[in-house]
Design an enzyme around this catalytic site. Structure first.
Site, mmCIF file in Angstrom:
data_model
loop_
_atom_site.group_PDB
_atom_site.id
_atom_site.type_symbol
_atom_site.label_atom_id
_atom_site.label_comp_id
_atom_site.label_asym_id
_atom_site.label_seq_id
_atom_site.Cartn_x
_atom_site.Cartn_y
_atom_site.Cartn_z
ATOM 1 N N SER A 142 1.011 -1.301 -0.012
ATOM 2 C CA SER A 142 0.117 -0.374 0.121
ATOM 3 C C SER A 142 0.848 1.174 0.031
ATOM 4 C CB SER A 142 -0.780 0.186 1.137
ATOM 5 O OG SER A 142 -1.554 1.388 1.372
ATOM 6 N N TYR A 156 -2.520 -0.988 10.231
ATOM 7 C CA TYR A 156 -2.364 -1.467 8.506
ATOM 8 C C TYR A 156 -1.109 -0.778 8.018
ATOM 9 C CZ TYR A 156 -4.109 -1.536 3.620
ATOM 10 O OH TYR A 156 -3.915 -1.543 2.321
#
Length: 247
Positions: A142, A156
């Site tokens: 990401s 995350y």
């Protein structure tokens, strides 16, 4: 079908919907035989397989929770039995639980680490016993694993940062087998989990240079390129598909 991946086989984790489903369809369109895993949503997984078959491709779906080492090992063994070999591993399965770190429970944090980090370790470890020389390992990280501007994604982003270093480290270990290891880093992509019309969309869109969300096909196109023959000299790289979020 482009045929760039003709004769290749690909294993894509968590591919019953969203980015994973788009990756599976694109790899199949480029000629690969594809196995996908899913934890829940057998109908959705079957629909992905059906779409690939309707377009003239070959695909199978195997139920396997990405955090269950025995199930993942069994799924990879099943794929190799069905297709005879393994050329491309795409570690796509992952999750986010958007809330501030202080509000998050340890159980929620454990879930994110278990799926996003340990799950990648599990699948890669199982795949390395089978993957052919000249193969591809492609991790879906990401853009927040590199630069963090979105409150509520602390755990995350930490797991995605870890995936960056895992990618670089593993690339060094398997390079002499001609295996490349790369990390694709999506930015805001319009999916069920992060819809372009959702509550979290406005700040994410504002952070992009292009002032819009990307599509699942944008990510799938980069995965297909990295899986293909033209990317044979790219390894240990972090390739960002984020509309300029990190620009």
């Amino acid at each position: 079908m482009s045929g760039k991946l003709e004769g290749k086989t690909a294993f894509v984790t968590g591919a019953s919907r969203g980015i994973g489903a788009a990756i599976a369809k694109r790899l199949a369109a480029d000629g690969a035989r594809v196995a996908i895993t899913y934890s829940k949503g057998a109908d959705a997984a079957a629909a992905v397989v059906e779409t690939i078959k309707d377009a003239g491709g070959q695909a199978i779906a195997i139920q396997a929770d990405a955090t269950d080492a025995a199930a993942v090992q069994s799924a990879i063994d099943k794929m190799v039995t069905s297709f005879g070999k393994l050329d491309v591993l795409v570690n796509n399965a992952g999750t986010a639980i958007p809330k501030t770190f202080e509000e998050s429970t340890l159980e929620e944090t454990d879930r994110v680490i278990d799926l996003n980090l340990r799950g990648v370790f599990i699948a890669t470890h199982a795949a390395l016993k089978h993957i052919n020389n000249g193969g591809r390992i492609i991790n879906i990280g990401s853009c927040v694993g590199e630069r963090m501007m979105t409150p509520g994604l602390v755990a995350y982003s930490a797991t995605k940062g870890a995936i960056r270093m895992f990618t670089q480290g593993l690339a060094r270990e398997v390079g002499d087998r001609g295996i490349t290891v790369n990390n694709i880093q999506p930015g805001p992509i319009d999916t069920e989990l992060n819809p372009a019309s959702g509550d979290w969309a406005e700040p994410q869109t504002a952070n992009t240079a292009l002032k819009r969300y990307g599509t699942v096909d944008d990510v799938a196109a980069m995965v297909a390129f990295v899986a293909g023959p033209e990317a044979s000299y790219i390894t240990g790289a972090n390739l960002t598909v984020d509309g300029g979020t990190n620009a």
